[in-house]
Design a protein around this motif. Structure first.
Motif, short mmCIF file in Angstrom:
data_model
loop_
_atom_site.label_atom_id
_atom_site.label_comp_id
_atom_site.label_asym_id
_atom_site.label_seq_id
_atom_site.Cartn_x
_atom_site.Cartn_y
_atom_site.Cartn_z
N GLY A 294 -3.56 -0.54 -2.92
CA GLY A 294 -2.62 0.51 -2.56
C GLY A 294 -3.24 1.90 -2.42
N PRO A 295 -2.55 2.80 -1.70
CA PRO A 295 -3.11 4.12 -1.39
C PRO A 295 -3.29 5.02 -2.61
CG PRO A 295 -0.81 3.96 -0.67
CD PRO A 295 -1.24 2.58 -1.06
N ASP A 296 -2.46 4.87 -3.63
CA ASP A 296 -2.60 5.74 -4.79
C ASP A 296 -3.88 5.44 -5.57
OD1 ASP A 296 -0.23 7.09 -4.25
OD2 ASP A 296 0.99 5.72 -5.45
N GLU A 297 -4.22 4.17 -5.68
CA GLU A 297 -5.47 3.80 -6.37
C GLU A 297 -6.67 4.28 -5.57
OE1 GLU A 297 -7.17 1.96 -9.81
OE2 GLU A 297 -5.10 2.48 -9.28
N ILE A 298 -6.59 4.17 -4.24
CA ILE A 298 -7.68 4.66 -3.38
C ILE A 298 -7.85 6.16 -3.56
CG2 ILE A 298 -8.44 4.94 -0.99
CD1 ILE A 298 -6.84 2.39 -0.32
#
Length: 597
Positions: free
Chosen positions: A393-397
């Motif tokens: 997911g984008p938040d972890e990235i």
């Protein structure tokens, strides 16, 4: 007889009164003169003595030479030389006499009289300090001015220190340039002893280290004759030169970086850094410019050359670009630290992967079969990382991008350093008012789309892998010691990324450019599509370090519209390694200059 006497009495009547009147008038006049003399001598005497003294005694300020800028080995990057300048001496003429004098001077130096008058008014007609109106005057003009100096009252031609960069355009974006202090800068620095007409750092290291480089003014009190010529020196205070500063830059490495960029005839940047302590060894941007032309009077032709579409004044080392596949280093860290993958995880790859209504393709058009992280890094598989990104997911990235320093300035101190961009669903909604889709995650996962970083940030990123998991703050002054920040990588994650980057050079996308038996090294290539029509427009990127397993140098390369990371950017890294290690006596066939690609 009596009649005659009476007539005489009538003619002389009042004679004594006239004498008294005349005596009274004379007394009043003499009293007025006396009072005036008393006023001038007793009351106004000190003031007029001061004015007379100012006409005889003059203060001649002496500007200090700026401190030199040296490389890490003491080689000169910036110094000073004496040059001729033209000055106005405000107190030499009355205000009403200056317009005619400036009109005459304008004919000689080809500077409009109104521009000269602006500088004079800014200093003030009663200023004791000379007002510089022209720098770096050619010897022929100096001769002409001195021949006609009697026709130019209030004008002085004298020598002063001028900034000089002996290596011409080498390291110009790093060093910056100097110029005359602006009104705003003067207001900010007046209490520090700065004066109108002072020379100050305008960009680069000259601006960053201004306080050390500037020095302290000195001056002379001199007695002058009626023609303004110095008769004798009454008192003198020697100027205090600015401090020399030693940078972490290696001039030989800097020249190699710039020559390598120029050989490609592309716009771009190179950063070389010691990953153990953050010392910047080279930081180059192309095209470059000669800072010497900005130190004095700049010609119209030179100014036009600096305004070309290539924008040579732009420091591309701190400008944001798509990160491309070098971002897969961060993606690997995010995936393994998320707990959703482990070093042995394997994924099937494909020629293309449908996400939403669009097919996202792999760069080779067919995929690489079922592979793990090490091979995904070495072959730079896009479909592998699309799947990784969609799963974490984008938040972890975004979290791990920031851990490596993306999205914030490094605080190296260079003007106009960009933060880059770490995109998130919240940012996208706020900035463009639209929802984040799976395609946005896919693009971000391979360093495309909206994610942006600078070549300097890329050097910090790969430096964290080289030094064992610490984000260093890059710095330019040799004796400074900024700290290290742990990125948060586990030993197994770090080992997996290191092995993958080593395979990039041994068997992957950089094997042709950087496989050197005598110098084991590791890195990651990147090729970034950009622009509205992305067909044939690609930036070439490379990040790497050497030697493995105990790295001493980390390198980041970017070429605008430069082709591909493996074939175009990686060979520049090889030249950097050759210069760095050959200079330290590690000569071999692989490192010989004749093998430079």
């Amino acid at each position: 007889m009596q009649l005659q006497a009476e007539r005489r009495d009538k003619r002389t009547s009042g004679g004594d009164n006239r004498g008294l009147v005349l005596a009274g008038v004379a007394a009043l006049l003499l009293g007025g003169v006396g009072l005036r003399l008393t006023y001038l001598q007793v009351i106004q005497g000190p003031h007029h003595r001061e004015l007379a003294e100012n006409n005889r005694i003059r203060l001649v300020p002496i500007r200090p030479p700026r401190g030199r800028i040296l490389d890490r080995y003491g080689r000169v990057l910036a110094t000073n030389r004496l040059s001729f300048s033209v000055f106005l001496e405000p107190m030499q003429l009355k205000p009403k006499e200056w317009p005619a004098a400036l009109a005459r001077l304008s004919l000689f130096i080809k500077v409009p009289a109104d521009k000269l008058e602006e500088k004079l008014k800014a200093a003030g007609y009663n200023s004791p300090y000379p007002v510089r109106v022209l720098q770096n005057v050619e010897p022929q003009l100096v001769t002409v001015l001195r021949e006609h100096i009697q026709e130019l009252p209030g004008v002085k031609v004298d020598v002063e220190w001028m900034r000089f960069y002996p290596n011409g355009p080498v390291a110009s974006h790093l060093l910056g340039y100097t110029g005359e202090i602006s009104e705003q800068q003067l207001a900010e620095r007046k209490e520090q002893g700065y004066r109108l007409g002072d020379i100050i750092g305008k960009a680069g290291v000259e601006r960053l280290l201004e306080e050390k480089l500037h020095g302290e003014w000195g001056g002379e009190q001199v007695e002058v004759d009626a023609a303004g010529q110095v008769v004798r020196v009454i008192g003198e205070v020697q100027p205090k030169a600015g401090q020399d500063v030693r940078l972490s830059i290696d001039l030989a490495l800097q020249k190699t970086a710039e020559a390598a960029l120029n050989s490609r005839k592309k716009r771009g940047a190179v950063v070389a850094m010691d990953p153990r302590n953050g010392q910047v060894l080279a930081i180059a941007s192309a095209p470059s410019y000669d800072a010497n032309i900005l130190s004095g009077r700049i010609s119209e032709q030179d100014w036009r050359r600096l305004q070309t579409p290539d924008r040579p004044l732009l420091n591309r080392a701190v400008r944001p670009y798509p990160t491309a596949s070098t971002f897969k280093i961060i993606m690997t860290a995010a995936a393994l630290e998320s707990g959703k993958f482990n070093p042995n995880s394997r994924l099937a790859t494909f020629g293309g992967l449908r996400i939403g209504g669009r097919v996202f393709r792999d760069h080779n058009g067919r995929g690489f079969g079922t592979i793990g992280f090490i091979r995904a890094l070495s072959q730079s598989s896009d479909t592998f990382y699309y799947q990784v990104g969609l799963r974490i997911g984008p938040d972890e990235i975004a979290k791990w991008s920031r851990n490596f320093g993306f999205g914030s300035r490094t605080d190296i101190g260079l003007q106009s350093e960009s933060r880059g961009l770490v995109p998130t669903p919240e940012w996208l909604k706020r900035r463009f008012g639209r929802q984040w889709f799976g395609g946005d995650t896919a693009n971000t996962s391979i360093g495309q789309g909206m994610v942006l970083s600078t070549p300097l940030q890329n050097a910090v990123m790969v430096g964290a892998i080289a030094n064992g998991g610490f984000r260093v703050q890059p710095h330019l002054v040799l004796d400074s010691r900024p700290g290290l920040s742990p990125v948060g990588l586990s030993p197994t994650t770090l080992a997996t990324i290191r092995q993958g980057l080593s395979e990039v050079v041994r068997s992957g996308t950089a094997r042709r450019a950087l496989s050197m038996p005598d110098l084991p090294n590791a890195g990651k290539t990147g090729t970034a599509e950009h622009g509205a029509r992305k067909g044939g427009r690609t930036h070439a990127l490379y990040v790497g370090y050497a030697p493995t397993p105990a790295p001493e140098i980390a390198v980041s390369v970017l070429l605008e519209n430069g082709g591909h990371g493996g074939s175009d950017a990686a060979p520049i890294a090889k030249k950097i390694y050759q210069t760095y290690f050959v200079a330290r006596g590690k000569k071999s066939a692989a490192l010989s200059p004749k093998h430079v690609e």
